[in-house]
Enzyme design. Structure first.
Site, PDB file in Angstrom:
ATOM      1  N   THR A 105      -7.576  -8.782   6.927  1.00  0.00           N
ATOM      2  CA  THR A 105      -7.384  -7.371   7.270  1.00  0.00           C
ATOM      3  C   THR A 105      -8.255  -6.590   6.289  1.00  0.00           C
ATOM      4  O   THR A 105      -7.868  -6.347   5.152  1.00  0.00           O
ATOM      5  CB  THR A 105      -5.902  -6.965   7.147  1.00  0.00           C
ATOM      6  OG1 THR A 105      -5.134  -7.814   8.000  1.00  0.00           O
ATOM      7  CG2 THR A 105      -5.694  -5.517   7.574  1.00  0.00           C
ATOM      8  N   LYS A 180      -6.178  -3.395  14.696  1.00  0.00           N
ATOM      9  CA  LYS A 180      -5.179  -3.915  13.751  1.00  0.00           C
ATOM     10  C   LYS A 180      -4.486  -2.781  12.992  1.00  0.00           C
ATOM     11  O   LYS A 180      -3.264  -2.727  12.905  1.00  0.00           O
ATOM     12  CB  LYS A 180      -5.879  -4.877  12.780  1.00  0.00           C
ATOM     13  CG  LYS A 180      -5.084  -5.300  11.575  1.00  0.00           C
ATOM     14  CD  LYS A 180      -4.040  -6.327  11.906  1.00  0.00           C
ATOM     15  CE  LYS A 180      -3.176  -6.633  10.681  1.00  0.00           C
ATOM     16  NZ  LYS A 180      -2.052  -7.491  10.999  1.00  0.00           N
ATOM     17  N   LYS A 255      -0.644  -1.763   2.290  1.00  0.00           N
ATOM     18  CA  LYS A 255      -2.101  -1.945   2.340  1.00  0.00           C
ATOM     19  C   LYS A 255      -2.649  -1.486   3.701  1.00  0.00           C
ATOM     20  O   LYS A 255      -3.630  -0.748   3.779  1.00  0.00           O
ATOM     21  CB  LYS A 255      -2.426  -3.433   2.123  1.00  0.00           C
ATOM     22  CG  LYS A 255      -3.879  -3.773   2.359  1.00  0.00           C
ATOM     23  CD  LYS A 255      -4.091  -5.288   2.501  1.00  0.00           C
ATOM     24  CE  LYS A 255      -5.444  -5.551   3.135  1.00  0.00           C
ATOM     25  NZ  LYS A 255      -5.702  -6.937   3.430  1.00  0.00           N
TER      26      LYS A 255
HETATM   27  P1  NAD Z   1      -2.992 -14.625   0.127  1.00  0.00           P
HETATM   28  O1  NAD Z   1      -3.069 -13.732  -1.072  1.00  0.00           O
HETATM   29  O2  NAD Z   1      -1.813 -15.536   0.278  1.00  0.00           O
HETATM   30  O3  NAD Z   1      -4.313 -15.543   0.216  1.00  0.00           O
HETATM   31  C1  NAD Z   1      -5.597 -15.104  -0.089  1.00  0.00           C
HETATM   32  C2  NAD Z   1      -6.359 -16.282  -0.705  1.00  0.00           C
HETATM   33  O4  NAD Z   1      -7.714 -15.868  -0.940  1.00  0.00           O
HETATM   34  C3  NAD Z   1      -5.798 -16.718  -2.058  1.00  0.00           C
HETATM   35  O5  NAD Z   1      -5.484 -18.097  -2.029  1.00  0.00           O
HETATM   36  C4  NAD Z   1      -6.921 -16.401  -3.042  1.00  0.00           C
HETATM   37  O6  NAD Z   1      -7.006 -17.330  -4.130  1.00  0.00           O
HETATM   38  C5  NAD Z   1      -8.140 -16.489  -2.146  1.00  0.00           C
HETATM   39  N1  NAD Z   1      -9.303 -15.784  -2.673  1.00  0.00           N
HETATM   40  C6  NAD Z   1      -9.351 -14.525  -3.191  1.00  0.00           C
HETATM   41  N2  NAD Z   1     -10.629 -14.225  -3.539  1.00  0.00           N
HETATM   42  C7  NAD Z   1     -11.392 -15.307  -3.237  1.00  0.00           C
HETATM   43  C8  NAD Z   1     -12.771 -15.610  -3.368  1.00  0.00           C
HETATM   44  N3  NAD Z   1     -13.637 -14.719  -3.883  1.00  0.00           N
HETATM   45  N4  NAD Z   1     -13.209 -16.828  -2.953  1.00  0.00           N
HETATM   46  C9  NAD Z   1     -12.339 -17.721  -2.420  1.00  0.00           C
HETATM   47  N5  NAD Z   1     -11.019 -17.514  -2.287  1.00  0.00           N
HETATM   48  C10 NAD Z   1     -10.542 -16.310  -2.687  1.00  0.00           C
HETATM   49  O7  NAD Z   1      -3.135 -13.649   1.392  1.00  0.00           O
HETATM   50  P2  NAD Z   1      -2.628 -13.936   2.891  1.00  0.00           P
HETATM   51  O8  NAD Z   1      -1.194 -13.535   3.020  1.00  0.00           O
HETATM   52  O9  NAD Z   1      -3.075 -15.299   3.298  1.00  0.00           O
HETATM   53  O10 NAD Z   1      -3.482 -12.824   3.674  1.00  0.00           O
HETATM   54  C11 NAD Z   1      -4.860 -12.975   3.955  1.00  0.00           C
HETATM   55  C12 NAD Z   1      -5.297 -11.808   4.819  1.00  0.00           C
HETATM   56  O11 NAD Z   1      -4.543 -11.806   6.039  1.00  0.00           O
HETATM   57  C13 NAD Z   1      -5.065 -10.425   4.175  1.00  0.00           C
HETATM   58  O12 NAD Z   1      -6.155  -9.599   4.492  1.00  0.00           O
HETATM   59  C14 NAD Z   1      -3.783  -9.952   4.822  1.00  0.00           C
HETATM   60  O13 NAD Z   1      -3.693  -8.528   4.858  1.00  0.00           O
HETATM   61  C15 NAD Z   1      -3.901 -10.546   6.208  1.00  0.00           C
HETATM   62  N6  NAD Z   1      -2.631 -10.784   6.915  1.00  0.00           N
HETATM   63  C16 NAD Z   1      -1.582 -11.352   6.271  1.00  0.00           C
HETATM   64  C17 NAD Z   1      -0.388 -11.572   6.959  1.00  0.00           C
HETATM   65  C18 NAD Z   1       0.808 -12.205   6.268  1.00  0.00           C
HETATM   66  O14 NAD Z   1       1.897 -12.187   6.844  1.00  0.00           O
HETATM   67  N7  NAD Z   1       0.653 -12.787   5.086  1.00  0.00           N
HETATM   68  C19 NAD Z   1      -0.280 -11.205   8.318  1.00  0.00           C
HETATM   69  C20 NAD Z   1      -1.387 -10.663   8.974  1.00  0.00           C
HETATM   70  C21 NAD Z   1      -2.570 -10.448   8.250  1.00  0.00           C
END
Ligand code: NAD
Length: 312
Positions: A105, A180, A255
């Site tokens: 997102t 979204k 966010k």
């Molecule tokens: P999260 O924080 O669990 O995972 C993000 C991952 O990215 C982490 O493991 C982190 O170490 C990694 N990361 C960060 N910077 C990096 C880099 N430079 N190189 C490589 N890896 C890197 O987040 P999430 O819950 O998996 O969410 C991911 C995306 O999906 C977000 O944008 C969030 O808004 C969106 N989203 C989440 C949900 C939910 O329910 N969790 C639902 C819909 C959308």
């Protein structure tokens, strides 16, 4: 003679680099691997890489090693800055035919910067944020909202089908992110309205079940009420019955509401209810509740109503 793909397998034969193995990325990458897609996974966090390895995914030691030779690069990262940081490290290494598929997102302005970075390097790119949460990622039932060229979407559609149930092509680059944040503006504001109604109902002596029975079959019916009811009782599966644990974190809702406000300002749209909703989730976060499901905002609303009434 080539064999037909096994049932449930993906007809796509290229290699996929999957960057970002957090709550969403790890189960999404696992779905691809289960469907027979050659995946090379990477995350900057050693703990996330270890979890992916334990889940049986091939994990690369560096982002460049994950991206080398990839036909599709999928990113599932916290925000646009992280996506741009990863692109800076790998765009020079990729094949000219590679497709960049960002599922984070990232917001509308963020998507603009991400598509521009891809365009500068002459690569195809799609924004494809998701809804469905961790449960949807694990079950392979996500909804993808896609912005970009239809021909590029057609190339990655078998991958999306392995991770989700619905794919909407919303329009040109950025349209997926627009869909979204508009959807989550509706969700965030309607959760607050439903929560206020339950708190008001309680104060007026109405049981949560009575209000639910009426509103869920009347014009108040909406997802925040019927699928994610903030009052404990009427919907046994909703996080309200489990201390608001798990579900969709209030911090993530905040966010998304902030991204919606930024887009509204940029577009010259007065989204006043969205502004209020963002302020209410800011308070929810400041109270230390941001990791709870966003329906926990009802607790915050109930508590803020205990101030003495002003004299008439
Ligand atoms: P999260 O924080 O669990 O995972 C993000 C991952 O990215 C982490 O493991 C982190 O170490 C990694 N990361 C960060 N910077 C990096 C880099 N430079 N190189 C490589 N890896 C890197 O987040 P999430 O819950 O998996 O969410 C991911 C995306 O999906 C977000 O944008 C969030 O808004 C969106 N989203 C989440 C949900 C939910 O329910 N969790 C639902 C819909 C959308």
């Amino acid at each position: 003679m080539s064999q037909p793909p096994a049932a449930g397998a993906v007809a796509f034969i290229g290699a996929v680099a999957f960057i970002g193995l957090g709550r969403m990325g790890l189960p999404m990458a696992a779905r691809l691997a289960q469907a027979g897609v050659p995946v090379r996974a990477y995350d900057s966090s050693p703990a996330a890489r270890a979890s992916a390895q334990a889940a049986g995914l091939p994990v690369a030691d560096s982002i460049q090693a994950a991206a080398a030779g990839a036909d599709v690069v999928i990113t599932m990262l916290p925000a646009s800055a992280h996506v741009l940081e990863c692109y800076a490290a790998i765009l020079g290494e990729l094949k000219d035919s590679a497709v960049l598929l960002d599922c984070s997102t990232a917001g509308v302005a963020g998507a603009g910067a991400i598509h521009a970075a891809a365009r500068e390097r002459g690569l195809a790119s799609l924004d494809a944020p998701v809804s469905g949460g961790v449960d949807g990622a694990t079950a392979g039932t996500l909804t993808f909202m896609v912005g970009g060229e239809a021909a590029d979407l057609a190339r990655v559609e078998p991958l999306l089908a392995a991770m989700g149930r619905r794919v909407f092509h919303c329009g040109p680059p950025g349209a997926g992110q627009a869909a979204k944040i508009c959807n989550n503006l509706i969700l965030g504001a309607s959760m607050i309205a439903v929560s206020e109604a339950f708190v008001l109902g309680e104060a007026l002596g109405l049981s949560p079940q009575s209000l639910y029975d009426v509103a869920s079959t009347s014009s108040g019916r909406c997802f925040a009420l019927t699928e994610n009811c903030p009052a404990p009782g009427p919907r046994p599966a909703s996080p309200a019955n489990h201390g608001y644990q798990a579900g969709f974190a209030g911090d993530l809702m905040l966010k998304d509401l902030r991204l919606a406000q930024a887009a509204a300002r940029e577009a010259g749209v007065a989204a006043r209810l969205g502004e209020q909703a963002a302020a209410i989730y800011e308070r929810f976060s400041a109270e230390g509740r941001g990791a709870l499901d966003f329906s926990g905002v009802i607790v915050s609303i109930r508590e803020s109503g205990t101030a003495p009434r002003e004299a008439p």
